[in-house]
Design a protein around this motif. Structure first.
Motif, mmCIF file in Angstrom:
data_model
loop_
_atom_site.group_PDB
_atom_site.id
_atom_site.type_symbol
_atom_site.label_atom_id
_atom_site.label_comp_id
_atom_site.label_asym_id
_atom_site.label_seq_id
_atom_site.Cartn_x
_atom_site.Cartn_y
_atom_site.Cartn_z
ATOM 1 N N THR A 90 0.373 -0.847 -0.123
ATOM 2 C CA THR A 90 -0.271 0.301 0.260
ATOM 3 C C THR A 90 1.056 1.031 0.496
ATOM 4 N N ALA A 91 0.884 2.142 -0.677
ATOM 5 C CA ALA A 91 1.105 3.408 -1.564
ATOM 6 C C ALA A 91 1.383 4.294 -2.267
ATOM 7 N N VAL A 92 1.233 5.546 -2.625
ATOM 8 C CA VAL A 92 1.212 6.247 -3.553
ATOM 9 C C VAL A 92 2.642 5.739 -4.771
ATOM 10 N N TYR A 93 2.228 5.285 -5.789
ATOM 11 C CA TYR A 93 2.837 4.581 -7.267
ATOM 12 C C TYR A 93 3.230 5.656 -7.937
ATOM 13 N N TYR A 94 4.033 6.122 -7.953
ATOM 14 C CA TYR A 94 5.152 6.958 -9.016
ATOM 15 C C TYR A 94 5.225 6.558 -10.417
ATOM 16 N N CYS A 95 5.832 7.355 -11.180
ATOM 17 C CA CYS A 95 6.445 6.727 -12.393
ATOM 18 C C CYS A 95 7.381 8.363 -12.878
ATOM 19 N N ASN A 96 8.701 7.884 -13.458
ATOM 20 C CA ASN A 96 9.589 8.478 -13.519
ATOM 21 C C ASN A 96 10.475 8.088 -14.605
ATOM 22 N N ILE A 97 10.871 8.911 -15.434
ATOM 23 C CA ILE A 97 11.169 8.933 -16.831
ATOM 24 C C ILE A 97 12.459 10.044 -16.587
ATOM 25 N N GLY A 98 13.561 9.561 -17.348
ATOM 26 C CA GLY A 98 14.684 10.355 -17.253
ATOM 27 C C GLY A 98 14.918 10.119 -19.611
ATOM 28 N N TYR A 99 14.574 11.424 -19.922
ATOM 29 C CA TYR A 99 14.921 11.554 -20.796
ATOM 30 C C TYR A 99 15.565 12.395 -21.400
ATOM 31 N N TYR A 100 16.208 12.651 -22.751
ATOM 32 C CA TYR A 100 16.831 13.079 -22.808
ATOM 33 C C TYR A 100 16.006 14.658 -24.247
ATOM 34 N N PHE A 101 16.679 15.904 -23.374
ATOM 35 C CA PHE A 101 15.836 16.482 -24.364
ATOM 36 C C PHE A 101 17.087 18.064 -24.761
ATOM 37 N N GLY A 102 18.253 18.236 -25.834
ATOM 38 C CA GLY A 102 19.497 18.687 -25.187
ATOM 39 C C GLY A 102 20.141 18.143 -24.085
ATOM 40 N N SER A 103 19.666 18.831 -22.876
ATOM 41 C CA SER A 103 20.209 17.925 -22.337
ATOM 42 C C SER A 103 19.588 16.862 -21.002
ATOM 43 N N TYR A 104 19.939 16.561 -20.771
ATOM 44 C CA TYR A 104 19.584 15.165 -19.672
ATOM 45 C C TYR A 104 18.673 15.462 -18.776
ATOM 46 N N TYR A 105 17.108 15.436 -18.049
ATOM 47 C CA TYR A 105 15.765 15.027 -17.093
ATOM 48 C C TYR A 105 14.979 13.780 -16.594
ATOM 49 N N SER A 106 14.816 14.742 -15.540
ATOM 50 C CA SER A 106 14.038 13.319 -14.842
ATOM 51 C C SER A 106 12.833 14.421 -14.690
ATOM 52 N N THR A 107 11.290 13.307 -14.436
ATOM 53 C CA THR A 107 10.467 13.943 -14.301
ATOM 54 C C THR A 107 9.358 12.890 -13.799
ATOM 55 N N TRP A 108 8.625 13.377 -12.811
ATOM 56 C CA TRP A 108 7.534 12.823 -11.855
ATOM 57 C C TRP A 108 6.196 12.820 -12.589
ATOM 58 N N GLY A 109 5.424 11.510 -12.068
ATOM 59 C CA GLY A 109 4.245 11.866 -12.692
ATOM 60 C C GLY A 109 3.297 12.206 -11.182
ATOM 61 N N GLN A 110 2.096 12.159 -11.563
ATOM 62 C CA GLN A 110 1.437 12.655 -10.795
ATOM 63 C C GLN A 110 1.004 11.499 -9.137
ATOM 64 N N GLY A 111 1.601 10.482 -9.431
ATOM 65 C CA GLY A 111 0.978 9.523 -8.544
ATOM 66 C C GLY A 111 -0.207 8.991 -8.647
ATOM 67 N N THR A 112 -0.338 7.443 -8.328
ATOM 68 C CA THR A 112 -1.562 7.385 -8.022
ATOM 69 C C THR A 112 -2.285 6.264 -7.205
ATOM 70 N N GLN A 113 -2.698 5.808 -5.924
ATOM 71 C CA GLN A 113 -3.127 4.981 -4.920
ATOM 72 C C GLN A 113 -3.052 3.641 -5.267
ATOM 73 N N VAL A 114 -2.119 3.529 -4.601
ATOM 74 C CA VAL A 114 -2.578 1.946 -4.586
ATOM 75 C C VAL A 114 -2.619 1.420 -3.067
ATOM 76 N N THR A 115 -4.119 0.675 -2.747
ATOM 77 C CA THR A 115 -4.314 -0.271 -1.494
ATOM 78 C C THR A 115 -4.315 -1.256 -1.305
ATOM 79 N N VAL A 116 -3.655 -2.111 -0.512
ATOM 80 C CA VAL A 116 -3.964 -3.700 -0.376
ATOM 81 C C VAL A 116 -4.756 -3.380 0.635
ATOM 82 N N SER A 117 -6.243 -4.326 0.852
ATOM 83 C CA SER A 117 -6.619 -4.142 1.933
ATOM 84 C C SER A 117 -6.365 -6.298 2.078
ATOM 85 N N SER A 118 -6.158 -6.508 3.994
ATOM 86 C CA SER A 118 -5.551 -7.496 4.170
ATOM 87 C C SER A 118 -6.789 -9.073 4.330
#
Length: 118
Positions: A90-118
């Motif tokens: 259970t957590a907020v899951y974030y996507c991340n990519i590293g990409y080239y656009f002239g220089s090298y950058y890294s960017t994050w997604g907005q996050g998506t909640q994953v909840t696992v019940s017992s």
């Protein structure tokens, strides 16, 4: 500028499965690495899995054998298939990519909640 849109989170019972997707949009960029991180309440953000543009993958020990990361380069999309989910996933899951656009950058997604019940 690259933007990320995540989808696929939700509520699932322990032992269940979910599939997360993250699509990158924009123009003129070249993606290198794509990955997923997660952050549980009161904890630091941690790496879950990542895949390079050569297809090499890396997983956190806690998810090895249960989670699988893949990418569709034609769609600039990365997926995280999560099986045998546990309450401790259970957590907020974030996507991340590293990409080239002239220089090298890294960017994050907005996050998506994953909840696992017992």
């Amino acid at each position: 500028q690259v933007q990320l849109v995540e989808s696929g989170g939700g509520l699932v019972q322990a032992g269940g499965s979910l599939r997360l997707s993250c699509a990158a949009s924009g123009s003129g960029f070249s993606i290198n690495s794509m990955g997923w991180y997660r952050q549980a309440p009161g904890k630091q953000r941690e790496l879950v899995a990542r895949v390079t543009n050569s297809g090499s993958t890396d997983y956190a020990d806690s998810v090895k054998g249960r989670f699988s990361i893949s990418r569709d380069n034609a769609k600039n999309t990365v997926y995280l298939q999560m099986n045998s989910l546990k309450p401790e996933d259970t957590a907020v899951y974030y996507c991340n990519i590293g990409y080239y656009f002239g220089s090298y950058y890294s960017t994050w997604g907005q996050g998506t909640q994953v909840t696992v019940s017992s």
